[in-house]
Design a protein around this motif. Structure first.
Motif, PDB file in Angstrom:
ATOM      1  N   VAL A  31       0.942  -1.214  -0.052  1.00 54.17           N
ATOM      2  CA  VAL A  31      -0.054   0.061  -0.106  1.00 54.17           C
ATOM      3  C   VAL A  31       0.938   1.211  -0.040  1.00 54.17           C
ATOM      4  N   PRO A  32       0.401   2.393  -0.484  1.00 54.17           N
ATOM      5  CA  PRO A  32       1.288   3.487  -0.449  1.00 54.17           C
ATOM      6  C   PRO A  32       1.304   4.041   0.697  1.00 54.17           C
ATOM      7  N   LEU A  33       2.557   4.727   1.105  1.00 46.59           N
ATOM      8  CA  LEU A  33       2.964   5.101   2.338  1.00 46.59           C
ATOM      9  C   LEU A  33       3.361   6.756   2.129  1.00 46.59           C
ATOM     10  N   LYS A  34       2.329   7.638   2.593  1.00 51.06           N
ATOM     11  CA  LYS A  34       2.551   9.044   2.188  1.00 51.06           C
ATOM     12  C   LYS A  34       3.173   9.835   3.525  1.00 51.06           C
ATOM     13  N   GLY A  35       4.177  10.569   3.259  1.00 53.16           N
ATOM     14  CA  GLY A  35       4.777  11.373   4.130  1.00 53.16           C
ATOM     15  C   GLY A  35       4.696  13.015   3.717  1.00 53.16           C
ATOM     16  N   ARG A  36       5.297  13.983   4.368  1.00 54.08           N
ATOM     17  CA  ARG A  36       5.120  15.197   4.022  1.00 54.08           C
ATOM     18  C   ARG A  36       6.092  15.807   2.672  1.00 54.08           C
ATOM     19  N   TRP A  37       7.244  14.904   2.648  1.00 52.89           N
ATOM     20  CA  TRP A  37       7.962  15.091   1.599  1.00 52.89           C
ATOM     21  C   TRP A  37       8.174  14.284   0.475  1.00 52.89           C
ATOM     22  N   LEU A  38       7.789  12.873   0.881  1.00 51.52           N
ATOM     23  CA  LEU A  38       7.841  11.814  -0.351  1.00 51.52           C
ATOM     24  C   LEU A  38       6.627  10.796   0.226  1.00 51.52           C
ATOM     25  N   THR A  39       6.359   9.959  -0.903  1.00 52.52           N
ATOM     26  CA  THR A  39       5.618   8.830  -0.555  1.00 52.52           C
ATOM     27  C   THR A  39       6.183   7.565  -1.303  1.00 52.52           C
ATOM     28  N   LEU A  40       6.178   6.510  -0.233  1.00 54.55           N
ATOM     29  CA  LEU A  40       6.553   5.355  -0.855  1.00 54.55           C
ATOM     30  C   LEU A  40       5.387   4.854  -1.719  1.00 54.55           C
ATOM     31  N   GLU A  41       5.631   4.274  -2.914  1.00 56.88           N
ATOM     32  CA  GLU A  41       4.404   3.675  -3.836  1.00 56.88           C
ATOM     33  C   GLU A  41       4.912   2.469  -4.199  1.00 56.88           C
ATOM     34  N   PRO A  42       4.189   1.302  -4.171  1.00 53.26           N
ATOM     35  CA  PRO A  42       4.383   0.065  -4.909  1.00 53.26           C
ATOM     36  C   PRO A  42       5.013   0.214  -5.987  1.00 53.26           C
ATOM     37  N   ILE A  43       6.303  -0.410  -6.232  1.00 56.87           N
ATOM     38  CA  ILE A  43       6.778  -0.184  -7.641  1.00 56.87           C
ATOM     39  C   ILE A  43       6.116  -0.431  -8.986  1.00 56.87           C
ATOM     40  N   ASP A  44       6.134   0.498 -10.181  1.00 53.86           N
ATOM     41  CA  ASP A  44       5.065   0.351 -11.167  1.00 53.86           C
ATOM     42  C   ASP A  44       6.025   0.689 -12.346  1.00 53.86           C
ATOM     43  N   GLU A  45       5.510   0.470 -13.620  1.00 53.79           N
ATOM     44  CA  GLU A  45       6.322   0.882 -14.754  1.00 53.79           C
ATOM     45  C   GLU A  45       6.354   2.346 -14.971  1.00 53.79           C
ATOM     46  N   ARG A  46       5.140   3.210 -14.291  1.00 53.40           N
ATOM     47  CA  ARG A  46       5.415   4.547 -14.269  1.00 53.40           C
ATOM     48  C   ARG A  46       6.617   5.228 -13.575  1.00 53.40           C
ATOM     49  N   HIS A  47       7.084   4.528 -12.707  1.00 58.47           N
ATOM     50  CA  HIS A  47       8.251   4.994 -11.822  1.00 58.47           C
ATOM     51  C   HIS A  47       9.562   4.659 -12.781  1.00 58.47           C
ATOM     52  N   ALA A  48       9.644   3.782 -13.639  1.00 53.78           N
ATOM     53  CA  ALA A  48      10.755   3.764 -14.643  1.00 53.78           C
ATOM     54  C   ALA A  48      11.761   4.877 -14.933  1.00 53.78           C
ATOM     55  N   PRO A  49      11.114   5.876 -15.448  1.00 53.03           N
ATOM     56  CA  PRO A  49      12.032   6.896 -16.019  1.00 53.03           C
ATOM     57  C   PRO A  49      12.827   7.843 -14.717  1.00 53.03           C
TER      58      PRO A  49
END
Length: 201
Positions: free
Chosen positions: A6-24
């Motif tokens: 599941v996504p883990l959202k913070g103030r500065w960043l979010t940990l998102e389950p890895i996906d192809e959209r993250h590749a670039p």
């Protein structure tokens, strides 16, 4: 131990389950040799190779072997690195945080601190872990110092523990236990509450 990513959202960043959209973004971060120096795999030389790494990571998640996340900078929505839960052992209520890398421009910003905070909170407060391990290459002094600043306890060195890129490395192990988490949590929350250095946008 519910290992549904599941996504883990913070103030500065979010940990998102890895996906192809993250590749670039991940490919851009890994073009820096220093970022990838101590990783167990060679950095990709193209976006297609990065996509293959992402698909492989998603396959390990489907098999329940690890949880792989992209570190996404909230201000831009761009992936700036990755981190994962390894050695997942529900019976023992233990996991390991590792295979972490972060784009160089985000070193010495709140990114790594908040990433570890989000992951540790999830491990102890959602997954119900009693121990979270963190390990690093013995040559990687910067990583060891960063782990120690979290409040993790250095457990020792496993000598010639892993074959990494034709090098038989020593591995330094740290851990945080569930009864140590409240103090570690308070330390990390205090650090994240301080005025932050200027972070890339």
């Amino acid at each position: 131990m519910d290992l549904t990513p599941v996504p883990l959202k913070g103030r500065w960043l979010t940990l998102e389950p890895i996906d192809e959209r993250h590749a670039p973004g991940i490919f851009e971060a890994m073009r820096d040799d220093e970022v990838c120096r101590y990783l167990a795999w060679d950095p990709p030389s193209s976006l297609d190779e990065t996509l293959a790494l992402v698909r492989e990571a998603r396959a390990t998640m489907a098999r329940g072997q690890s949880l792989v996340y992209a570190q996404v900078w909230n201000a831009t929505g761009r992936a700036i690195g990755s981190t994962r839960l390894l050695d997942v052992r529900p019976v023992d209520r233990q996991v390991e945080i590792g295979a972490t890398f972060l784009a160089r421009e985000f070193w010495r910003t709140p990114a790594n601190t908040e990433s570890k905070y989000l992951f540790l909170r999830h491990c102890f407060e959602t997954l119900g872990c009693v121990r979270v391990a963190l390990k690093t290459d013995a040559r990687n002094v910067r990583s060891q110092e960063a782990i120690a600043r979290l409040g993790a306890v250095r457990e020792g060195v496993l000598r010639r523990h892993m074959r990494v890129k034709d090098y038989q490395r020593d591995t330094v192990y740290f851990s945080i236990l569930d009864d140590e988490w409240p103090a570690v949590k308070a330390r990390l929350e205090a650090a994240l509450a301080r005025p932050a250095v200027t972070a890339p946008r």
